[in-house]
Design a protein around this motif. Structure first.
Motif, mmCIF file in Angstrom:
data_model
loop_
_atom_site.group_PDB
_atom_site.id
_atom_site.type_symbol
_atom_site.label_atom_id
_atom_site.label_comp_id
_atom_site.label_asym_id
_atom_site.label_seq_id
_atom_site.Cartn_x
_atom_site.Cartn_y
_atom_site.Cartn_z
ATOM 1 N N VAL A 19 0.879 -1.256 -0.253
ATOM 2 C CA VAL A 19 -0.179 -0.057 -0.119
ATOM 3 C C VAL A 19 0.979 1.331 0.149
ATOM 4 O O VAL A 19 0.576 2.115 -0.767
ATOM 5 N N MET A 20 1.991 1.370 0.873
ATOM 6 C CA MET A 20 2.745 2.457 0.920
ATOM 7 C C MET A 20 3.366 2.699 -0.530
ATOM 8 O O MET A 20 3.636 3.630 -0.900
ATOM 9 N N LEU A 21 4.073 1.555 -1.101
ATOM 10 C CA LEU A 21 4.777 1.613 -2.256
ATOM 11 C C LEU A 21 3.774 2.204 -3.296
ATOM 12 O O LEU A 21 4.164 3.150 -4.274
ATOM 13 N N ALA A 22 2.468 1.818 -3.269
ATOM 14 C CA ALA A 22 1.631 2.246 -4.365
ATOM 15 C C ALA A 22 1.305 3.477 -4.152
ATOM 16 O O ALA A 22 1.058 4.540 -5.154
ATOM 17 N N THR A 23 1.187 4.150 -3.047
ATOM 18 C CA THR A 23 1.046 5.632 -2.624
ATOM 19 C C THR A 23 2.175 6.616 -3.326
ATOM 20 O O THR A 23 2.015 7.596 -3.617
ATOM 21 N N LEU A 24 3.163 5.804 -3.522
ATOM 22 C CA LEU A 24 4.478 6.467 -3.930
ATOM 23 C C LEU A 24 4.678 6.594 -5.356
ATOM 24 O O LEU A 24 5.439 7.222 -6.058
ATOM 25 N N THR A 25 3.963 5.694 -6.008
ATOM 26 C CA THR A 25 4.226 5.525 -7.308
ATOM 27 C C THR A 25 2.838 5.560 -8.109
ATOM 28 O O THR A 25 2.694 5.311 -9.392
ATOM 29 N N ILE A 26 1.789 6.250 -7.365
ATOM 30 C CA ILE A 26 0.417 6.303 -8.168
ATOM 31 C C ILE A 26 0.380 6.947 -9.360
ATOM 32 O O ILE A 26 -0.359 6.479 -10.332
ATOM 33 N N VAL A 27 1.071 8.041 -9.643
ATOM 34 C CA VAL A 27 0.930 8.772 -10.841
ATOM 35 C C VAL A 27 2.200 9.715 -11.016
ATOM 36 O O VAL A 27 2.927 10.073 -10.223
ATOM 37 N N ALA A 28 1.968 10.452 -12.159
ATOM 38 C CA ALA A 28 3.418 11.353 -12.485
ATOM 39 C C ALA A 28 2.945 12.663 -11.932
ATOM 40 O O ALA A 28 1.609 13.034 -11.998
ATOM 41 N N SER A 648 21.573 3.957 29.825
ATOM 42 C CA SER A 648 21.004 3.347 28.759
ATOM 43 C C SER A 648 21.260 4.174 27.479
ATOM 44 O O SER A 648 21.829 5.424 27.697
ATOM 45 N N GLU A 649 21.122 3.655 26.167
ATOM 46 C CA GLU A 649 21.329 4.267 24.991
ATOM 47 C C GLU A 649 20.273 4.258 23.918
ATOM 48 O O GLU A 649 19.742 3.005 24.104
ATOM 49 N N ILE A 650 20.015 5.208 23.223
ATOM 50 C CA ILE A 650 18.921 4.977 22.151
ATOM 51 C C ILE A 650 19.473 5.727 21.040
ATOM 52 O O ILE A 650 20.019 6.488 20.895
ATOM 53 N N THR A 651 19.401 4.984 19.948
ATOM 54 C CA THR A 651 19.861 5.422 18.579
ATOM 55 C C THR A 651 18.629 5.317 17.818
ATOM 56 O O THR A 651 18.001 4.185 17.808
ATOM 57 N N GLY A 652 18.324 6.200 16.681
ATOM 58 C CA GLY A 652 17.246 6.065 15.961
ATOM 59 C C GLY A 652 17.372 7.023 14.690
ATOM 60 O O GLY A 652 18.505 7.823 14.532
ATOM 61 N N ALA A 653 16.261 6.661 13.768
ATOM 62 C CA ALA A 653 16.186 7.668 12.709
ATOM 63 C C ALA A 653 14.874 7.912 12.450
ATOM 64 O O ALA A 653 14.074 6.985 12.566
ATOM 65 N N GLU A 654 14.507 8.857 11.675
ATOM 66 C CA GLU A 654 13.096 9.176 11.142
ATOM 67 C C GLU A 654 12.984 9.813 10.148
ATOM 68 O O GLU A 654 14.114 10.578 9.704
ATOM 69 N N ILE A 655 11.931 9.608 9.114
ATOM 70 C CA ILE A 655 11.644 10.035 7.625
ATOM 71 C C ILE A 655 10.158 10.760 7.828
ATOM 72 O O ILE A 655 9.314 9.934 8.080
ATOM 73 N N ASP A 656 10.166 11.833 7.410
ATOM 74 C CA ASP A 656 8.742 12.275 7.238
ATOM 75 C C ASP A 656 8.673 12.875 5.803
ATOM 76 O O ASP A 656 9.082 13.880 5.573
ATOM 77 N N LEU A 657 7.873 12.249 5.212
ATOM 78 C CA LEU A 657 7.569 12.555 3.642
ATOM 79 C C LEU A 657 6.183 13.228 3.298
ATOM 80 O O LEU A 657 5.273 12.498 3.710
ATOM 81 N N LYS A 658 5.876 14.433 2.743
ATOM 82 C CA LYS A 658 4.718 14.913 2.206
ATOM 83 C C LYS A 658 4.884 14.998 0.798
ATOM 84 O O LYS A 658 5.751 15.830 0.381
ATOM 85 N N TRP A 659 3.840 14.632 0.115
ATOM 86 C CA TRP A 659 4.198 14.843 -1.509
ATOM 87 C C TRP A 659 2.821 14.983 -2.303
ATOM 88 O O TRP A 659 1.809 14.320 -1.848
ATOM 89 N N GLN A 660 2.738 15.866 -3.120
ATOM 90 C CA GLN A 660 1.471 16.265 -3.930
ATOM 91 C C GLN A 660 1.901 16.066 -5.052
ATOM 92 O O GLN A 660 2.113 17.002 -5.902
ATOM 93 N N PRO A 661 1.741 15.006 -5.943
ATOM 94 C CA PRO A 661 1.916 14.770 -7.192
ATOM 95 C C PRO A 661 1.212 15.437 -8.139
ATOM 96 O O PRO A 661 1.763 15.946 -9.389
ATOM 97 N N LEU A 662 -0.083 15.781 -7.870
ATOM 98 C CA LEU A 662 -0.753 16.518 -8.649
ATOM 99 C C LEU A 662 -2.090 17.305 -7.841
ATOM 100 O O LEU A 662 -2.029 16.802 -6.608
ATOM 101 N N THR A 663 -2.667 18.136 -8.027
ATOM 102 C CA THR A 663 -3.777 19.033 -7.419
ATOM 103 C C THR A 663 -4.636 17.991 -7.027
ATOM 104 O O THR A 663 -5.308 17.022 -7.805
ATOM 105 N N GLY A 664 -4.689 18.188 -5.634
ATOM 106 C CA GLY A 664 -5.703 17.147 -5.098
ATOM 107 C C GLY A 664 -5.304 15.864 -4.550
ATOM 108 O O GLY A 664 -5.777 15.152 -3.742
ATOM 109 N N LEU A 665 -4.073 15.310 -5.149
ATOM 110 C CA LEU A 665 -3.464 13.957 -4.538
ATOM 111 C C LEU A 665 -2.391 14.194 -3.515
ATOM 112 O O LEU A 665 -1.519 15.204 -3.622
ATOM 113 N N ASN A 666 -2.600 13.829 -2.126
ATOM 114 C CA ASN A 666 -1.726 14.023 -1.173
ATOM 115 C C ASN A 666 -1.268 12.611 -0.780
ATOM 116 O O ASN A 666 -2.099 11.568 -0.431
ATOM 117 N N VAL A 667 0.220 12.625 -0.572
ATOM 118 C CA VAL A 667 0.685 11.145 -0.059
ATOM 119 C C VAL A 667 1.589 11.538 1.180
ATOM 120 O O VAL A 667 2.726 12.538 0.875
#
Length: 815
Positions: A19-28, A648-667
């Motif tokens: 589902v996540m992959l589809a959201t990233l490749t849905i349209v040009a 204690s130790e904590i190591t981590g990484a985060e990614i936050d992506l917002k993409w609007q491939p076309l008007t009205g479409l938000n990923v």
């Protein structure tokens, strides 16, 4: 069965990844699409979220409604790296960000995560369970914010910002109807003139049908009855002075959630933690149902649970209503004053909140009475912040003072008649308690906390590309505590203590035993003497904390669309006291403060001509003296305690992506990865320890509790115009939370789970009205975000909601 479960879990992961992959490749992409700028006040001034060199997850009020967020705890469903769980059925939610949390169920325990409503702190999480409504946005700030925020915390902050009054008239109403006959009605009205503006908002949540079904009888639990109001009036007293007054009220008389009991044997825990009745009828050869599975067990159905509705004392004949339910009331007031004095602004934020509750909870997940409780709480919190700020273009600065004071009184009435310490000791042959079983306990304590702080924050744009951030805060805090577990009206605790030590305790007397060898009232110094009653006394203590904390940050604008940042920050959380039922005074000795040093680097990049925003960060936490659960070894048994984990130790990484491939479409896609490790801790070994010998084990290398290695949230939505001024929309989202180990307590471990939600709506293009069909937990996942020992004996899980669906109608007037 185990292989089948693993296969299903693997398939769910594949499906969610697809589902996540589809959201990233849905349209040009197309050229005219562009993301809206998000404005936040994380640094107590308005800034673009992309210009702030810290990790922030921000959500609009519309997003909160679409995701079905009703309470503060629900924010975890939107935020990778944030979990909300519980370690007991006491009505106290526990917030953890990036593995930094405090797994204590006491009402008096302050949170590692700061929670603020319109800049006013709610220092105790029991106060935060009110409804979320008429919200402009929510900001989740990750990592210690050691300079600008009033109550000391180590994990981060969650800021709730309400919609403010406007000059133009406006009104709106949103109504939802969904599964389990649930009504959700929210509305607001706003308006005014150039001098005075006001806004009144309300929300009510009503459900006449429960979602949890009793495993042993025809009964259900889960009805909702909660109402909230908020009024805000803004006065533009002059061109330079603005005063905003607000008041809020929340009344919640809903059912509480019940636990589900299960056998721990298939999970390497053993059948139970301690024996209890009526489990003997199924496990002992003399039992009437020997060899059968107890009917209250369940491990795969979120709707199956069990609980106790009432308890009648066999000694006093008094009947108590202990059905899981709450009667909570929160009343609060705030005043926000801004005064422009030349080039600087003076800001005053005053807050007062009063919280009262009487609520019953069932720990043990059964119709029996191993562990149930009624909590009665009175809590008052006052805070005052004064700050001045200025901005010259290249230099932005804030300096201020903060004061807070809170008072808490807690009465914790505990029922345990079927436990191994009560009547359950008889069939299980535990002679220590069989002659004088303990059936009820009365734990009472009071706590007063006073905190004073001075702080400063500077952002210096010393070149066109480079910006330096410096912040510091000095805090002094005093916490006074007094408490004891008293002999309840039935006298059963007194009967046990009198038979064991030769005392003469009566109902209302303190039953906590002085086990401090250095005390003149040490139990073994006075036993057998006329002074034996002096060994049972209220424990009193004061802890004082004074500490510096702060941050150092450096930002580099690689281009006008790409920001690189690095931040080192230090935060601390003051020590506290154990509010659990106490057998001995040493169980109540305070735990120390904890300290966290964070190192973080990240990037915030606006890409594809404004159609994509990509934020990423990696961090390392050096965590000292983490506050954590442990075992107290006493001569009456191994009981619940609190301690500090040295390193204690904590190591981590985060990614936050917002993409609007076309008007009205938000990923949208958010991913968090954590690697947590206790690097030094000799914890008590409960299997090998027995008073007076305490055996410790090196648990270095274990993970921290509530620290899933992976968590992510993916969202795709599409909106397109129809004829006649209509707009159609469709949306879907998926959230995944990885398994957790439970830390030093394996019974607290949870399994991974994936939740899918979907929405389909139609509305007017001018936003005047909107209709939305929705489904949450679409695949009807049976998941439990919390698990623990259910009081004394059984192992239990606290399940999340099953699949729900419904319709939401929204209509706006004016504006």
């Amino acid at each position: 069965m185990k292989d089948t479960h693993r296969l299903m879990r693997f398939q769910r992961r594949q499906l969610s990844a697809a589902v996540m992959l589809a959201t990233l490749t849905i349209v040009a992409p197309v050229a005219n699409a562009q993301l809206e700028e998000v404005i936040v006040t994380a640094q107590k001034r308005s800034q673009s979220a992309n210009d702030v060199g810290i990790t922030i997850n921000a959500f609009t009020g519309e997003q909160l409604r679409d995701f079905g967020v009703l309470t503060t705890e629900d924010i975890a469903l939107l935020t990778p790296g944030l979990t909300v769980n519980e370690t007991a059925a006491t009505g106290v939610p526990l917030y953890t960000i990036r593995g930094v949390g405090f797994q204590d169920y006491s009402t008096a325990a302050s949170s590692t995560v700061g929670i603020y409503f319109d800049e006013v702190a709610m220092p105790y999480t029991v106060m935060t369970r009110g409804l979320v409504f008429d919200t402009e946005r929510v900001e989740v700030l990750k990592g210690p914010q050691g300079d600008l925020y009033g109550r000391n915390t180590t994990a981060g902050q969650i800021n709730f910002i309400s919609n403010k009054p406007t000059e133009e008239f406006g009104a709106g109403v949103t109504a939802s109807y969904g599964s389990y006959s649930t009504w959700d009605l929210e509305g607001f009205v706003t308006g005014g003139n150039d001098r005075v503006q006001g806004r009144l908002a309300f929300k009510t949540l009503q459900s006449s049908e429960g979602w949890q079904k009793s495993a042993t009888r025809d009964d259900e639990l889960g009805e909702k009855d909660a109402t909230a109001l908020r009024g805000i009036v803004n006065f533009d007293l002059s061109d330079t002075v603005r005063l905003m007054l607000s008041a809020h009220y929340v009344k919640d008389e809903s059912d509480n959630k019940a636990n589900t009991a299960y056998s721990g044997a298939p999970f390497g825990l053993g059948e139970f933690s301690s024996p209890y009745a009526p489990l003997n009828e199924y496990l002992l050869p003399t039992g009437s149902n020997f060899g059968e599975t107890p009917p209250w067990y369940s491990s795969g159905d979120s709707e199956v649970a069990d609980w106790t509705n009432s308890y009648t004392s066999p000694i006093t004949g008094k009947t108590f209503d202990i059905r899981p339910q709450r009667d909570n009331e929160l009343t609060g007031f705030a005043a926000h004053l801004e005064w422009d004095i030349g080039a600087v602004t003076l800001t005053s934020v005053t807050g007062y909140n009063e919280f009262e509750r009487e609520e019953a909870n069932d720990w043990d997940g059964g119709f029996y009475n191993d562990s149930s409780n009624i909590n009665t709480t009175d809590l008052e919190v006052f805070s005052q912040e004064l700050r001045i700020s200025g901005d010259t273009g290249k230099l932005s600065w804030i300096a201020g003072l903060y004061y807070s004071r809170d008072e808490m009184d807690e009465y914790y009435h505990y029922f345990m008649s079927d436990s191994v310490f009560g009547l359950g000791s008889i069939p299980w042959g535990v002679d220590l308690f069989a002659a004088t079983p303990i059936l009820e306990l009365d734990t009472k304590y009071s706590q007063e906390t006073e905190s004073v702080a001075a702080f400063g924050h500077v952002e210096w744009q010393f070149t066109e590309a480079w910006r330096l951030t410096l912040g510091a805060r000095y805090t002094e805090e005093d916490r006074d505590w007094a408490g004891c577990t008293f002999v309840a009206e039935d006298g059963s605790l007194g009967n046990f203590l009198n038979a064991s030590f030769g005392s003469s305790l009566s109902p209302g007397d303190c039953g906590t035993i002085n086990d401090d060898p250095a005390s003149p009232d040490y139990i073994f110094a006075v036993i057998g003497t006329p002074r034996v009653n002096d060994a049972f006394q209220v424990y009193e203590d004061t802890i004082s904390t004074d500490r510096w904390m702060g941050k150092l940050g450096l930002d580099y604008a690689l281009t006008e669309d790409v920001l690189l940042y690095g931040m080192m920050s230090v935060g601390f959380k003051s020590g506290g006291f154990n509010g659990a039922n106490s057998n001995t005074t040493q169980q109540l000795t305070p735990y120390d403060e904890e300290k966290l040093t964070s190192y973080e680097v990240g990037v915030k990049a606006t890409l594809l001509e404004g159609r994509m925003q990509l934020n990423a960060a990696t961090f390392f936490y050096d965590y000292e003296d983490k506050q954590e659960q442990d075992i107290a070894v006493t001569f009456v048994g191994n009981i619940a305690g609190l301690t500090n984990v040295p390193e204690s130790e904590i190591t981590g990484a985060e990614i936050d992506l917002k993409w609007q491939p076309l008007t009205g479409l938000n990923v949208n896609l958010g991913v968090a990865w954590l690697d947590t490790e206790v690097t030094r801790w000799n914890a008590v070994d409960p299997q090998q320890s027995s008073w007076p010998v305490t055996v410790r084990r090196d648990v270095s290398g274990i993970e921290l509790a509530q620290a899933p290695q992976w968590s992510y949230v993916g969202l795709v939505s599409y909106e397109w115009p129809l004829a006649n001024g209509l707009v159609m929309e469709v949306g879907a989202d998926v959230s995944f939370t990885d398994e957790t180990t439970g830390g030093v307590a394996p019974e607290d471990a949870t399994e991974d789970y994936t939740l899918f939600n979907a929405r389909l709506g139609v509305g007017s293009s001018d936003g005047q009205w909107r209709t939305l069909l929705w489904a949450r937990n679409l695949t009807d996942e049976d998941y439990y975000p919390a698990a623990y020992t259910g009081g004394n004996g059984p192992y239990v899980r606290s399940y999340g909601m099953p699949r729900t669906y419904g319709v939401t109608l929204n209509y706006n007037f004016g504006q």
